[in-house]
Design a protein around this motif. Structure first.
Motif, PDB file in Angstrom:
ATOM      1  N   ARG A  53       7.538 -43.115 -33.008  1.00  0.00           N
ATOM      2  CA  ARG A  53       8.089 -43.282 -34.349  1.00  0.00           C
ATOM      3  C   ARG A  53       8.884 -44.588 -34.361  1.00  0.00           C
ATOM      4  NH1 ARG A  53       8.896 -40.260 -38.766  1.00  0.00           N
ATOM      5  NH2 ARG A  53       8.198 -38.352 -37.751  1.00  0.00           N
ATOM      6  N   ARG A  79       6.154 -44.847 -39.311  1.00  0.00           N
ATOM      7  CA  ARG A  79       7.356 -45.604 -39.647  1.00  0.00           C
ATOM      8  C   ARG A  79       8.158 -44.889 -40.734  1.00  0.00           C
ATOM      9  NH1 ARG A  79       3.027 -47.887 -38.202  1.00  0.00           N
ATOM     10  NH2 ARG A  79       2.974 -49.716 -36.829  1.00  0.00           N
ATOM     11  N   THR A  80       9.461 -44.710 -40.474  1.00  0.00           N
ATOM     12  CA  THR A  80      10.344 -44.087 -41.456  1.00  0.00           C
ATOM     13  C   THR A  80      11.628 -44.907 -41.553  1.00  0.00           C
ATOM     14  OG1 THR A  80      11.202 -42.631 -39.718  1.00  0.00           O
ATOM     15  CG2 THR A  80       9.485 -41.742 -41.139  1.00  0.00           C
ATOM     16  N   LYS A  83      14.668 -44.126 -38.983  1.00  0.00           N
ATOM     17  CA  LYS A  83      14.562 -44.284 -37.538  1.00  0.00           C
ATOM     18  C   LYS A  83      15.216 -45.578 -37.060  1.00  0.00           C
ATOM     19  CE  LYS A  83      13.110 -43.960 -33.262  1.00  0.00           C
ATOM     20  NZ  LYS A  83      13.732 -43.016 -32.302  1.00  0.00           N
ATOM     21  N   GLU A 110      14.890 -38.201 -34.137  1.00  0.00           N
ATOM     22  CA  GLU A 110      13.748 -38.818 -34.826  1.00  0.00           C
ATOM     23  C   GLU A 110      12.613 -39.048 -33.829  1.00  0.00           C
ATOM     24  OE1 GLU A 110      13.107 -40.183 -37.957  1.00  0.00           O
ATOM     25  OE2 GLU A 110      15.004 -39.958 -39.010  1.00  0.00           O
ATOM     26  N   GLU A 116       1.769 -35.466 -37.254  1.00  0.00           N
ATOM     27  CA  GLU A 116       1.524 -36.899 -37.453  1.00  0.00           C
ATOM     28  C   GLU A 116       0.545 -37.480 -36.439  1.00  0.00           C
ATOM     29  OE1 GLU A 116       5.829 -38.027 -39.499  1.00  0.00           O
ATOM     30  OE2 GLU A 116       5.653 -38.006 -37.312  1.00  0.00           O
TER      31      GLU A 116
END
Length: 314
Positions: A53, A79-80, A83, A110, A116
């Motif tokens: 991530r 991708r967030t 994070k 995270e 995912e």
């Protein structure tokens, strides 16, 4: 369709290495064992994918830029905005030696989620590699287990480096029990001698290997630094001496070794006998030794094509 490529699942770090003893100015470097290994496999010429991530801030962009420079593929990462990348600070002490100073993880919960993971990556690749850094957290463990399931169903070689960092675990016992459970789910294991002794609660290499023998790990490699490596295939073992060099920095030598072993399995296939595994290990010892001749985990591993061609002649 021919399966091709190595998947590495883990967590990217940024290492901040002090430039001098004032410990106020730092060199920023991409870090983390699973990153080092996948960069190593790519430098050896194998299609390489990293799974983790990432965020969208400057630190994550640095990680993506460095992985792109290594030609490691990151399209299967998630991708967030929340994070943040883990940071590791390495100081210089009064004697000029590098010492670990601090580990900062702003977003410890995270992780890449089970949902995912994308099956098509596993269907096309040849090897799935990971370390214990995805096992101490409940979410990361769940994703690791799902990835191992996909890898098994898709016929990938499942490779594991114990790479123990006890500060990340709630207790020694939690770490030990978790790793022992994982050793029963993989095909190829690399561990340092001191990790073998820790996991098996023994005091000698022989006793540790005897205790692990019941798990029937297909391929086990126990690294002993400058003393060489003990390589085991289906219960039979052989000692492979280290390559002598003028070592300057041993950081990442184990990761370089693992990258070279994965290269051997990827390019030459599963060793059909102990002699073939010995050749793979000799090559890995050589790459690991080379990695210690300059400061930094991968600095010395630049022009490797000549060594790759020699290995392919075996």
């Amino acid at each position: 369709m021919k399966k091709h490529g190595v998947i590495s699942f883990g967590e990217a770090f940024i290492d901040y290495i002090s430039k001098d003893r004032s410990n106020t100015k730092f060199t920023q470097l991409l870090g983390g064992a699973t990153v080092n290994v996948i960069a190593g496999t790519r430098r050896l010429g194998i299609p390489s994918y990293y799974l983790c991530r990432l965020g969208v801030d400057e630190s994550s962009l640095f990680v993506e830029k460095e992985l792109a420079r290594e030609k490691v593929k990151t399209e299967y990462c998630v991708r967030t905005p929340s994070k943040k990348i883990c940071r590791v600070y390495v100081y210089l002490n009064e004697q000029g030696e590098r010492t670990f100073h601090s580990y900062i993880n702003p977003t410890p919960d995270e992780w890449l989620l089970e949902s995912e993971l994308q099956r098509d990556l596993f269907e096309n690749a040849k090897i799935f590699y990971f370390g214990s850094g995805t096992l101490f957290h409940e979410t990361a463990r769940g994703t690791t287990d799902r990835a191992l399931k996909y890898a098994k169903e898709s016929g990938l070689l499942r490779a594991f480096d114990t790479n123990i960092r006890l500060k990340r675990w709630e207790s020694d016992e939690q770490c030990r029990e978790t790793i022992l459970s994982i050793l029963q789910e993989v095909d190829l294991v690399k561990m340092a001698e001191e990790e073998l002794l820790f996991v098996t609660e023994t005091s000698s290499l022989e006793a540790g290997l005897e205790k692990l023998s019941g798990l029937k790990i297909p391929f086990l490699l126990v690294t002993r630094g400058s003393k060489g490596t003990y390589a085991i295939r289906s219960g039979s073992g052989i000692f492979v001496p280290a390559v002598k060099v003028n070592a300057i920095d041993t950081t990442g030598a184990g990761d370089a070794f693992m990258a070279a072993i994965l290269f051997g399995f990827h390019e030459k296939g599963i060793p059909e006998n102990l002699s073939q595994l010995e050749k793979y290990t000799q090559f890995a010892n050589e790459i690991a030794a080379l990695s210690t001749t300059e400061i930094g985990a991968l600095t010395a591993l630049t022009n490797l094509q000549e060594k790759v061609q020699i290995f392919k002649w075996f």
